[in-house]
Scaffold this active site. Structure first.
Site, PDB file in Angstrom:
ATOM      1  N   ALA A 181       0.645  -1.243  -0.094  1.00 21.34           N
ATOM      2  CA  ALA A 181       0.115  -0.005  -0.142  1.00 21.34           C
ATOM      3  C   ALA A 181       0.867   1.285   0.076  1.00 21.34           C
ATOM      4  CB  ALA A 181      -0.932   0.096   1.312  1.00 21.34           C
ATOM      5  N   GLN A 187       5.177   4.219   2.034  1.00 21.24           N
ATOM      6  CA  GLN A 187       4.391   3.229   1.632  1.00 21.24           C
ATOM      7  C   GLN A 187       4.893   1.977   2.403  1.00 21.24           C
ATOM      8  OE1 GLN A 187       5.717   3.778  -2.486  1.00 21.24           O
ATOM      9  NE2 GLN A 187       7.464   1.935  -2.316  1.00 21.24           N
ATOM     10  N   LYS A 201       7.267  -0.079   6.831  1.00 23.85           N
ATOM     11  CA  LYS A 201       6.800   1.268   6.352  1.00 23.85           C
ATOM     12  C   LYS A 201       8.298   1.977   5.850  1.00 23.85           C
ATOM     13  CE  LYS A 201       3.745   4.729   7.718  1.00 23.85           C
ATOM     14  NZ  LYS A 201       2.808   5.391   8.750  1.00 23.85           N
ATOM     15  N   ASP A 346      -6.521  10.277  12.329  1.00 18.75           N
ATOM     16  CA  ASP A 346      -6.736   9.827  10.964  1.00 18.75           C
ATOM     17  C   ASP A 346      -7.299   8.520  10.600  1.00 18.75           C
ATOM     18  OD1 ASP A 346      -6.689  10.607   8.280  1.00 18.75           O
ATOM     19  OD2 ASP A 346      -4.489  10.042   7.939  1.00 18.75           O
TER      20      ASP A 346
END
Length: 654
Positions: A181, A187, A201, A346
């Protein structure tokens, strides 16, 4: 080497790699158009590279970036105005209008992707604001939640090796160069070692340098909005609410810089997991973290796959109940806010997934803990008190006290009008809550207008007083609380058309009894004693009543003797004074216009032989015209606007 080629292709490939290792076949689709990821990345990547070259490079990058940003947004504003004009004038049908807006929304999304991480974040925020952003734009902006361009997997591998100081072969048994992702700031790649599967990540390059440039532009924009004092009726821009967009900017800046520090994110993840380690929250999961494989630019966590929380079809296929999931997501956020004071800013659909637990029930998986914020104990207590005052006590005074503790009601503000309007709101809220009727926000525009007109007739004076005093304040932290609320509301309505976060809050409050007064027994006892009038404060009132009566008698006696001068606020007089100021301003402009016109005519009559007569005459004539134009504008625009504004609230200043 051949081993390296095998390792890179271990999980498959989508196409040939370009010279820097970027997949040529990786694209984004907008309608019928396909655009390569590299096309989006190249522009803002170049800006970050230039800004990283020092002071002169940053100045050049700022100039280049300013032109790019203002060009994109000014062109969007012009196109949107043109679309609205065609629709409002009847040239376009509703279908044509929606089609053109959706097309413009796709262009806006593309431009935000080209502008890079800062503006992708901004787009993600607005993609949840169904209250202020047209639905045609929201549908396109939603693509920013989990459809962000990826960078080269080979480049990600190089960053990992540089940050962790070892070759990728020593760090992991396998490493998938194809990203699982891609997000706005980094990413995720899947890697394995032994029996462990990791989600690694990797942060995008030159992010800090790009933030330095972009946030400077956003600060100027926030300062500009504060300077022109943008207000509107209703919502966050209401006239009775004071706000500082520069403060919101600084809060956003703090959170963004924290978000690109993966060492801070790994602490946030551990703290979040520990907050939900009780048995009753066994359905909430945060991935395990690996500190020895983490730096400020590389974060290694447990790989925890799940079903996207808005994928209702897959959720139902897994035998899970979407309604139950919507309820659990709401309760998890209320728990974060009210009990922990540490919350996910978020929680968009790309950061929350669903899994089927061993008992057959649905579990929630949270990802991406970079953007987290927290409340202090005073704010947490204020929030709990606000909910209890609103839902159970239905008391405007207690509600205002809680808002004051939250920093949302200005201390020293005139509480009379606030409490009167607040009690009206609470009464309507309670009626809707008990009857199960529609909330006002769900009514048709015609019904909303009818209710607003009725309310203005009943509380017109108080509404005007609120707008004049601006008693409410909008703390910057609440920008992200509301963002999370709106995001969860959108997720909830996707899972359950009857989803209502407001009604879900009421039963949850029973679990917060211990937070209101220290423990559940104390809260229950206090509420009972308040109803029967047996609280310590009630006994104190009864015992000290004679002294209070004597004090009132003393004040009345002094008033009778003329020793005190009462100060009375007359709303009608205030409106008359405000109107008279406009009239006097117009008269003053008319007098100045006549004065300059008379001076210009006098100089012209005396002749043009005087030194500087011509330019002086032109200047006087220009000044006469300028002040003369202000007179009709003041009378026919400003004065009429003030009268119409007062009439909307059922009052008039004549």
């Amino acid at each position: 080497s051949s081993g390296g080629r095998i390792r890179r292709r271990l999980f498959g490939s989508r196409g040939k790699a370009s010279s820097d290792g970027t997949s040529d076949a990786r694209t984004k689709t907008f309608g019928d158009e396909q655009i390569a990821d590299e096309e989006f990345i190249q522009g803002w990547k170049r800006t970050g590279e230039i800004a990283a070259k020092g002071k002169r490079g940053r100045a050049l990058a700022t100039f280049r970036r300013s032109a790019e940003i203002w060009f994109y947004f000014s062109s969007f504003y012009i196109k949107d105005a043109w679309i609205l004009k065609n629709y409002n004038s009847g040239i376009w049908s509703k279908e044509k209008f929606q089609k053109e807006r959706a097309k413009l929304g796709g262009q806006l999304t593309q431009n935000l992707l080209r502008l890079g991480p800062t503006f992708i974040k901004l787009g993600q925020i607005f993609s949840t604001r169904i209250d202020i952003v047209p639905k045609e734009y929201i549908e396109q902006l939603k693509l920013l939640q989990d459809n962000v361009p990826a960078f080269s997997g080979i480049r990600a591998q190089e960053i990992i090796e540089s940050e962790l100081g070892k070759p990728i072969d020593e760090l992991f048994d396998t490493f998938n160069t194809e990203p699982l992702a891609a997000a706005s700031l980094g990413q995720v790649h899947v890697a394995t070692k032994g029996d462990e599967t990791y989600a690694v990540k990797v942060q995008r390059q030159f992010l800090r340098e790009l933030f330095d440039v972009d946030l400077g532009q956003l600060k100027r924009l926030a300062g500009f909005v504060d300077a022109i004092d943008v207000t509107s009726e209703g919502g966050l821009m209401d006239k009775n609410t004071k706000r500082s967009w520069v403060s919101v900017y600084f809060e956003m800046k703090r959170l963004l810089y924290e978000e690109i520090d993966y060492l801070k994110e790994i602490e946030n993840c551990d703290r979040f997991r520990n907050n939900f380690e009780q048995a009753k929250f066994s359905h909430i999961r945060a991935p395990k973290t690996y500190h020895d494989l983490t730096t400020d630019k590389v974060l290694t966590m447990e790989y925890v796959p799940g079903i996207k929380i808005t994928d209702v079809e897959s959720i139902q296929k897994a035998g899970l109940d979407p309604v139950d999931i919507s309820k659990k997501s709401a309760e998890s956020f209320l728990e974060q806010l009210c009990r922990h004071g540490f919350f996910h800013c978020d929680p968009h659909p790309g950061n929350v997934a669903v899994e089927k637990l061993s008992n057959g029930e649905a579990g929630l998986i949270f990802y991406d803990f970079g953007m987290m914020d927290e409340f202090g104990p005073v704010e947490r207590k204020g929030l709990v008190d606000f909910f209890f005052a609103l839902y159970y006590d239905a008391d405007a005074k207690d509600t205002c006290d809680a808002l004051e503790r939250l920093g949302m009601l200005r201390k020293g503000a005139d509480r009379m009008s606030v409490e009167k309007v607040g009690q009206d709101f609470i009464d309507r809220f309670q009626d809707t809550l008990k009857s199960g009727n529609q909330w006002e926000a769900d009514l048709s525009p015609e019904e909303k207008k009818k209710l607003n007109r009725q309310r203005r007739r009943e509380l017109g004076e108080d509404f005007l007083s609120l707008n004049a005093d601006s008693p409410f304040i909008f703390p910057p932290t609440w920008t992200f609380v509301l963002k999370a609320f709106f995001t969860l509301d959108g997720i909830g309505k996707t899972l359950d058309p009857k989803y209502d976060l407001t009604r879900l809050t009421q039963p949850y409050l029973k679990e917060l009894l211990d937070l209101k007064d220290g423990n559940a027994f104390q809260t229950t006892l206090t509420r009972v004693l308040k109803r029967v009038g047996w609280r310590p404060v009630d006994f104190d009132m009864a015992i000290t009543q004679p002294r209070r009566v004597a004090k009132i008698e003393s004040i009345v006696t002094r008033l009778d003797k003329g020793e005190l001068k009462p100060r009375v606020r007359a709303a009608e007089v205030e409106r008359m004074i405000e109107r008279n100021k406009l009239v006097q301003s117009n008269i003053f402009s008319a007098v100045l216009s006549c004065l300059f016109l008379n001076s210009a005519v006098t100089i012209t009559t005396l002749g043009t032989n005087m030194v500087g007569a011509k330019p002086l005459t032109k200047s006087f004539f220009a000044a006469a015209v300028m002040f003369g134009l202000r007179v009709p504008y003041g009378f026919f625009v400003k004065l009429r606007k003030l009268d119409e504004y007062n009439e909307r609230f059922g009052v008039a200043a004549k």
